[in-house]
Design a protein around this motif. Structure first.
Motif, mmCIF file in Angstrom:
data_model
loop_
_atom_site.group_PDB
_atom_site.id
_atom_site.type_symbol
_atom_site.label_atom_id
_atom_site.label_comp_id
_atom_site.label_asym_id
_atom_site.label_seq_id
_atom_site.Cartn_x
_atom_site.Cartn_y
_atom_site.Cartn_z
ATOM 1 N N CYS A 167 0.776 -1.108 0.109
ATOM 2 C CA CYS A 167 -0.033 0.158 0.276
ATOM 3 C C CYS A 167 0.746 1.131 0.002
ATOM 4 O O CYS A 167 1.960 0.990 0.143
ATOM 5 N N GLN A 168 0.373 2.270 0.072
ATOM 6 C CA GLN A 168 0.857 3.696 -0.006
ATOM 7 C C GLN A 168 2.081 3.605 1.184
ATOM 8 O O GLN A 168 3.038 4.324 1.099
ATOM 9 N N GLU A 169 1.503 3.245 2.286
ATOM 10 C CA GLU A 169 2.345 3.446 3.594
ATOM 11 C C GLU A 169 3.664 2.588 3.429
ATOM 12 O O GLU A 169 4.896 2.973 3.639
ATOM 13 N N CYS A 170 3.469 1.248 3.273
ATOM 14 C CA CYS A 170 4.762 0.274 2.909
ATOM 15 C C CYS A 170 5.539 0.446 2.021
ATOM 16 O O CYS A 170 6.673 0.315 1.728
ATOM 17 N N ARG A 171 4.813 1.108 0.905
ATOM 18 C CA ARG A 171 5.673 1.126 -0.394
ATOM 19 C C ARG A 171 6.441 2.419 -0.153
ATOM 20 O O ARG A 171 7.578 2.662 -0.722
ATOM 21 N N LYS A 213 18.538 -3.823 -15.808
ATOM 22 C CA LYS A 213 18.226 -5.106 -15.109
ATOM 23 C C LYS A 213 19.286 -5.521 -14.208
ATOM 24 O O LYS A 213 19.117 -6.168 -13.003
ATOM 25 N N LYS A 214 20.487 -5.472 -14.687
ATOM 26 C CA LYS A 214 21.670 -6.009 -13.971
ATOM 27 C C LYS A 214 21.699 -5.114 -12.482
ATOM 28 O O LYS A 214 22.077 -5.742 -11.493
ATOM 29 N N ILE A 215 21.504 -3.899 -12.663
ATOM 30 C CA ILE A 215 21.852 -3.157 -11.473
ATOM 31 C C ILE A 215 20.658 -3.223 -10.313
ATOM 32 O O ILE A 215 20.852 -3.591 -9.282
ATOM 33 N N THR A 216 19.278 -3.598 -10.738
ATOM 34 C CA THR A 216 18.178 -3.785 -10.045
ATOM 35 C C THR A 216 18.105 -5.270 -9.580
ATOM 36 O O THR A 216 17.335 -5.698 -8.708
ATOM 37 N N ALA A 217 18.914 -6.134 -10.176
ATOM 38 C CA ALA A 217 18.960 -7.569 -9.993
ATOM 39 C C ALA A 217 19.040 -7.948 -8.290
ATOM 40 O O ALA A 217 18.312 -8.866 -7.637
ATOM 41 N N ASP A 218 19.854 -7.213 -7.365
ATOM 42 C CA ASP A 218 20.124 -7.417 -6.144
ATOM 43 C C ASP A 218 19.564 -6.158 -5.340
ATOM 44 O O ASP A 218 19.899 -6.121 -4.159
ATOM 45 N N ALA A 219 18.753 -5.516 -5.952
ATOM 46 C CA ALA A 219 17.904 -4.297 -5.220
ATOM 47 C C ALA A 219 17.049 -5.114 -4.115
ATOM 48 O O ALA A 219 16.750 -6.235 -3.824
ATOM 49 N N PRO A 220 16.685 -4.140 -2.983
ATOM 50 C CA PRO A 220 15.989 -4.904 -1.902
ATOM 51 C C PRO A 220 14.404 -5.302 -2.484
ATOM 52 O O PRO A 220 14.184 -4.810 -3.502
ATOM 53 N N LYS A 221 13.973 -6.322 -1.928
ATOM 54 C CA LYS A 221 12.735 -6.769 -2.365
ATOM 55 C C LYS A 221 11.729 -6.027 -1.553
ATOM 56 O O LYS A 221 11.422 -6.035 -0.359
ATOM 57 N N VAL A 222 10.443 -5.718 -2.286
ATOM 58 C CA VAL A 222 9.363 -5.323 -1.876
ATOM 59 C C VAL A 222 8.576 -6.102 -1.043
ATOM 60 O O VAL A 222 8.017 -5.493 0.038
ATOM 61 N N LEU A 223 8.933 -7.047 -0.920
ATOM 62 C CA LEU A 223 7.973 -8.266 -0.002
ATOM 63 C C LEU A 223 8.678 -8.122 1.414
ATOM 64 O O LEU A 223 7.803 -8.415 2.299
ATOM 65 N N ASP A 224 9.997 -7.766 1.602
ATOM 66 C CA ASP A 224 10.380 -7.476 2.694
ATOM 67 C C ASP A 224 10.060 -6.095 3.659
ATOM 68 O O ASP A 224 10.130 -6.012 4.729
ATOM 69 N N PHE A 225 9.261 -5.448 2.905
ATOM 70 C CA PHE A 225 8.710 -4.095 3.452
ATOM 71 C C PHE A 225 7.470 -3.872 3.480
ATOM 72 O O PHE A 225 6.773 -2.672 4.009
#
Length: 411
Positions: A167-171, A213-225
């Protein structure tokens, strides 16, 4: 000689039956789930898409067909179906409609983009919208509808990817973490992603540039937030899909390309059109109705590109079972008297719901028979003076070659 505009395609009479087959299957599947058809205009006020789709999306910034009409109003050909449905819901349904409100549409959409397999500048979408329920079971319902259509068509080798973008808050918390991760790589990103960095960093995950795509491959995962509510909703979605036996893959990279999505996002993808391609994509958009001027109303749905779907069906040999819309009877006539009689007979058969053709080109009987064979008529009836006098005709089954004498009144 005029040429067709780039990015458009004619559907010729010989191929229309394939479209009817898929569209009929889509309509029947939607009806099985209690969805009813809605039709919205091909063009809308531009502001609707700016507010609903999002000013940072590729659709709005690069792909919309926008022009001023004769009243100096900014008008846009619809680039997708959901925003127009939301506007129609607010204007004509929300005050008195019973929830949940289930709609589907089959519509042309217009995007100025590089034409590719299954994605033209004018293409067609089958979409569904379910308004009024915040339950993850509503998400399961629309995903199950899409899966049921694929099953009805016999489609194989599709993968369902699911994700939650919260949602807007966790995003907001996730966007902060994403910006912190991407900040040191800012100069390496493409120009578009550099623009997205401040306005909507989540959209960077949707970039098709290989370096990004390579840069974001190891980016934080939204599911963790995800907050507790969004996490519970996502778990409910997975439990519902498990309950109905729909296999899925959790893919944290799925964010979809439109700003109105919240919580659930999903895609059905296929490898049948070259590179992996999305055949159906959708998700939840709980803030969209409010964004276009209505009362807060949760909603979920999907859009399915029909051109892409047809390509996948063709690649798997599944369009061979699409029934051709052949004429029931071809009436071959001999002589002027027979022609007038044939005209009356054709009219009577058509009133009984049969499709009928007869000679309009003054062809010989031999040429008429060749024509009947070419158009794959199911039955051929030759009408001459003898048949008129006897009141009986011979009906030839073109598939088997069998003939049967039938009284005209019993046809």
């Amino acid at each position: 000689m005029y040429t067709i505009p780039k990015g458009t395609k004619d559907v010729l009479c010989e191929d229309a039956y394939k479209w009817h087959y898929v569209e009929n299957a889509a309509r029947q599947t939607a009806a099985n789930f209690g969805f009813k058809e809605i039709r919205t205009p091909v063009f809308e006020h531009t502001e609707l898409f700016l507010r609903g789709v999002g000013e940072t999306t590729d659709i709005v910034t690069k792909e919309m067909y926008t022009f001023l009409d004769k009243g100096d109003r900014s008008i846009t050909l619809k680039p997708e179906g959901t925003a127009g449905v939301a506007r129609a819901f607010v204007g004509g349904v929300q005050q008195n409609g019973t929830l949940p409100y289930k709609m589907y549409y089959i519509t042309p959409v217009f995007r100025y983009e590089r034409p590719q397999a299954g994605r033209l500048r004018e293409h067609h979408q089958f979409g569904v919208e379910l308004y009024g329920s915040s339950s993850p079971l509503a998400d399961v319902e629309v995903i199950a509808l899409a899966k049921s259509l694929f099953d009805a068509l016999g489609l194989k080798d599709l993968t369902l990817n699911i994700n939650s973008i919260g949602c807007q808050e966790c995003r907001a918390k996730y966007n902060a973490a994403l910006k912190e991760y991407l900040g040191s790589r800012f100069s390496e990103m493409c120009r578009e992603c550099q623009s997205r960095f401040e306005k909507n960093p989540l959209r960077i995950l949707d970039c098709k540039d290989e370096n990004c795509k390579k840069i974001t491959a190891d980016a934080p995962k939204v599911l963790d937030f995800l907050c507790d509510e969004c996490k519970a909703h996502f778990e409910g979605l997975k439990a519902g899909l498990d309950a109905v036996g729909i296999e899925y893959k959790v893919n944290p990279q799925i964010v979809r390309g439109l700003d109105y999505y919240t919580k659930t996002v999903f895609e059905f993808v296929s490898n049948a059109i070259g590179a992996q391609g999305t055949v159906c994509g959708g998700g939840r958009y709980d803030k969209l109705v409010e964004e276009v001027g209505g009362k807060p109303t949760p909603a979920v749905g999907f859009g399915m590109g029909l051109e892409r779907l047809l390509i996948v069906l063709e690649s798997q040999g599944l369009l061979e079972k699409a029934p051709k819309e052949n004429v029931d009877y071809y009436l071959a006539s001999i002589g002027e008297n027979a022609l007038n009689f044939t005209l009356k007979l054709a009219n009577k058969l058509r009133q009984k719901g049969k499709s009928v053709e007869f000679d309009l080109m003054s062809k010989s009987v031999k040429a008429q028979m060749k024509y009947a064979n070419k158009i794959e008529a199911k039955y051929v009836i030759v009408v001459g003076d003898d048949e008129i006098l006897s009141g009986k005709v011979r009906v030839k089954d073109m598939a088997s070659g069998n003939e049967e004498e039938i009284e005209i009144k019993d046809l």
